[in-house]
Design a protein around this motif. Structure first.
Motif, PDB file in Angstrom:
ATOM      1  N   PHE A  53      10.097  57.730 -21.856  1.00  0.00           N
ATOM      2  CA  PHE A  53      10.145  58.852 -20.928  1.00  0.00           C
ATOM      3  C   PHE A  53       8.798  58.911 -20.224  1.00  0.00           C
ATOM      4  N   PRO A 104      10.889  56.262 -28.025  1.00  0.00           N
ATOM      5  CA  PRO A 104      11.504  56.881 -26.863  1.00  0.00           C
ATOM      6  C   PRO A 104      10.837  56.399 -25.583  1.00  0.00           C
ATOM      7  N   GLN A 142       5.145  50.717 -19.955  1.00  0.00           N
ATOM      8  CA  GLN A 142       4.306  51.863 -20.297  1.00  0.00           C
ATOM      9  C   GLN A 142       3.654  51.659 -21.659  1.00  0.00           C
ATOM     10  N   LEU A 176       2.166  53.483 -24.938  1.00  0.00           N
ATOM     11  CA  LEU A 176       2.226  54.765 -25.629  1.00  0.00           C
ATOM     12  C   LEU A 176       1.071  54.879 -26.621  1.00  0.00           C
ATOM     13  N   PRO A 177       0.456  56.075 -26.711  1.00  0.00           N
ATOM     14  CA  PRO A 177      -0.650  56.272 -27.660  1.00  0.00           C
ATOM     15  C   PRO A 177      -0.141  56.478 -29.084  1.00  0.00           C
ATOM     16  N   CYS A 210      17.107  62.596 -30.551  1.00  0.00           N
ATOM     17  CA  CYS A 210      16.139  62.853 -29.490  1.00  0.00           C
ATOM     18  C   CYS A 210      16.736  63.839 -28.488  1.00  0.00           C
ATOM     19  N   LEU A 211      15.959  64.838 -28.106  1.00  0.00           N
ATOM     20  CA  LEU A 211      16.471  65.904 -27.245  1.00  0.00           C
ATOM     21  C   LEU A 211      15.998  65.786 -25.803  1.00  0.00           C
ATOM     22  N   LEU A 212      15.280  64.696 -25.487  1.00  0.00           N
ATOM     23  CA  LEU A 212      14.827  64.478 -24.113  1.00  0.00           C
ATOM     24  C   LEU A 212      16.020  64.407 -23.171  1.00  0.00           C
ATOM     25  N   PRO A 213      15.828  64.850 -21.916  1.00  0.00           N
ATOM     26  CA  PRO A 213      16.904  64.681 -20.937  1.00  0.00           C
ATOM     27  C   PRO A 213      17.288  63.201 -20.833  1.00  0.00           C
ATOM     28  N   PRO A 243       5.465  59.908 -18.253  1.00  0.00           N
ATOM     29  CA  PRO A 243       4.753  61.148 -17.942  1.00  0.00           C
ATOM     30  C   PRO A 243       5.008  61.525 -16.491  1.00  0.00           C
ATOM     31  N   ARG A 244       5.144  62.831 -16.256  1.00  0.00           N
ATOM     32  CA  ARG A 244       5.518  63.244 -14.897  1.00  0.00           C
ATOM     33  C   ARG A 244       4.310  63.237 -13.953  1.00  0.00           C
ATOM     34  N   LEU A 245       3.131  63.591 -14.480  1.00  0.00           N
ATOM     35  CA  LEU A 245       1.877  63.590 -13.704  1.00  0.00           C
ATOM     36  C   LEU A 245       2.022  64.296 -12.355  1.00  0.00           C
TER      37      LEU A 245
END
Lengths: 381, 138
Positions: free
Chosen positions: B6, B4, B129, B131-132, B74-77, B8-10
């Motif tokens: 998306f 995915p 980005q 991702l961990p 996936c339920l992310l916006p 991080p908003r931070l």
């Protein structure tokens, strides 16, 4: 606890329920509240206390719309699920202290709003920065991960999970106004596609627009009102020492809610135990939530719920009827509140073909993430 | 398998050091500067030593899967249809008690994910980005 005044639920009311409803949330709540007050045989002028949860219109606006003369008590319980069931505890405290005579508990929700039921999690900075970037988002995923852990520790088959929505649907079909009325079999469940292992869409509750309300009065007053009193014999609250933010990832025992704490307190106050329970209305956001809370309410032992529910045991005709209106899976998702309404009707004995035989003791379990409330309702006398 | 995307908003700086370390293919978690207790998720104020501060320390890059779920929807916006399926996991790192990382298991190559599976840190780049993510240890 002996100094508490005995109280009862004297009135219940519901708005219409639906996936997407036109009226604003406020109107749905006012509608449910008016019905609850009328059902109690009271008028708005008799209501002098209000209790609800975060996220709903404030009491002053609702009181004004209903024509309430004077609010003498206003309180906010914790997050819905726990708060909507646990609000009865605040009502009992207020009545015992002489602060109010008739307390209106109200709640409403519109998951049709943008962001739906997930939105409040997206507002959480920890989730926004540590979970959402990994795609770990939305309650179905949180509870799916719990279910996987339960499966690992105790064993859990797809068929056992399927018992929960199948029973709920059977009950909903006997409940006017339920959002889901079409038949549902275990085969239908198994054919439903997986969305996040082990969950299918049918493991999840409905999305709903709607509202429900109930009135708490002293038992003494209740005996002079038209409906048989549904006695609040006990109501307990419990909370885990983790934040809601961390509940679904850092809770030391991921498959433990606070239901073991709240139920112990509710049973103690009632002087009753799980063996006395004739039916249970359990916050069913997901199938696994029902199984875990059945264990925390003591209806079966830890790790036993999955096998306990086999063979339709929680459905109509089963020996432990659960969510006798169809719950949040098939009746409507009005967190915790439509469960209270249903329990009251069962205690009154007015549920027609869905009536549980000799329903004298019912238990209501309200889950609100890291918080939990249990209410024990009984017939009078 | 997908991944995915998306960001991080931070909104605050609280979680920024986590992502700064990941961008350098490193892994750091916050501990109390006074007693060294791991504090995850990072709190605004320290429950053990309110006068202390968060110190971001390197952690072992191996651990064990505590639970997982393979996400088909996936339920992310937004639209993430092309980014599924992926397997979310909660991983307990070796010698970092009381901490579970939310991650995605990668490089499974047909191995079914399992609770108790040993995994190691294997960050993955998606667009710009990092991702961990974790992969099976062997």
């Amino acid at each position: 606890m002996n100094s508490l005044t005995p109280v009862a639920i004297t009135g219940v009311g519901e708005s219409e329920y639906g996936r997407v409803l036109e009226p604003p949330l406020f109107d749905l709540i006012a509608n449910a509240a008016r019905k609850a007050i009328e059902d109690a045989g009271l008028s708005a002028a008799d209501i002098d206390g209000f209790a609800s949860t975060p996220g709903v219109p404030p009491a002053d606006e609702l009181a004004a719309a209903l024509g309430v003369k004077e609010r003498r008590f206003t309180a906010q319980a914790s997050v819905a699920g726990a708060g909507t069931v646990g609000a009865a505890q605040l009502a009992q405290l207020a009545i015992s202290a002489g602060l109010a005579k008739h307390v209106l508990v109200y709640y409403g929700i519109k998951t049709s709003r943008p962001g739906g039921a997930y939105a409040f999690h997206a507002a959480d900075p920890h989730k926004a920065d540590l979970e959402m970037p990994l795609g770990f988002y939305g309650q179905p995923l949180y509870f799916a991960a719990l279910a996987q852990r339960y499966r690992h520790e105790y064993g859990l088959t797809d068929e056992q999970l399927g018992e929960v929505p199948v029973a709920a649907r059977a009950w909903a079909r006997m409940t006017p106004g339920s959002q889901k009325q079409d038949p549902l079999t275990l085969d239908d469940y198994l054919e439903n596609p997986v969305i996040a292992t082990p969950f299918r869409k049918l493991d999840c509750c409905l999305n709903s627009d709607g509202a429900a309300a109930y009135v708490v009065s002293s038992l003494e007053a209740a005996r002079d009102l038209p409906n048989p009193p549904a006695v609040v014999a006990g109501v307990g609250f419990g909370a885990l020492p983790v934040t809601l933010s961390e509940m679904f990832t850092q809770n030391p025992d991921l498959i433990q809610f606070a239901g073991h704490l709240s139920s112990k307190r509710a049973y103690e106050q009632a002087g009753l135990g799980p063996k006395d329970v004739d039916f249970a209305e359990i916050y069913d956001c997901f199938t696994i939530s029902v199984l875990l809370q059945m264990e925390e309410l003591g209806l079966c032992g830890r790790g036993e719920a999955a096998s306990f529910v086999e063979g339709g045991r929680i459905g109509p005709g089963g020996d432990m009827p659960v969510n006798t209106h169809g719950g949040h899976m098939s009746n409507a998702y009005i967190p915790g509140t439509n469960h209270v309404v249903e329990a009251v009707r069962q205690i009154r004995g007015v549920r027609g073909e869905a009536q549980v035989k000799d329903a004298e003791v019912g238990v209501i379990a309200g889950l609100g993430g890291n918080e939990h409330a249990t209410m024990v309702l009984t017939v009078d006398g | 398998m997908g991944l995915p995307f998306f960001e991080p908003r931070l909104d605050t700086d609280l979680m920024r050091p986590y992502w700064d370390a990941i961008r350098n293919n490193d892994l750091k978690l916050p501990a109390c500067s006074v007693c060294g207790a791991w504090l995850w998720y990072p709190p605004e104020s320290l429950p053990c030593h309110p006068n202390g501060h968060l110190e971001w320390r390197p952690v072992p890059k191996t651990g064990t899967v505590y639970t997982f779920t393979t996400v088909e929807r996936c339920l992310l916006p937004g639209d993430h249809k092309d980014e599924t399926p992926y397997t979310n996991a909660l991983v307990e790192l070796d010698d970092v008690p009381g901490v579970r990382l939310v991650t995605i298991l990668v490089n499974l190559n047909g191995t079914p994910p399992k609770i108790g599976m040993r995994v190691r840190y294997a960050p993955t780049k998606v667009n710009d980005q990092t991702l961990p993510t974790f992969e099976p240890e062997t």
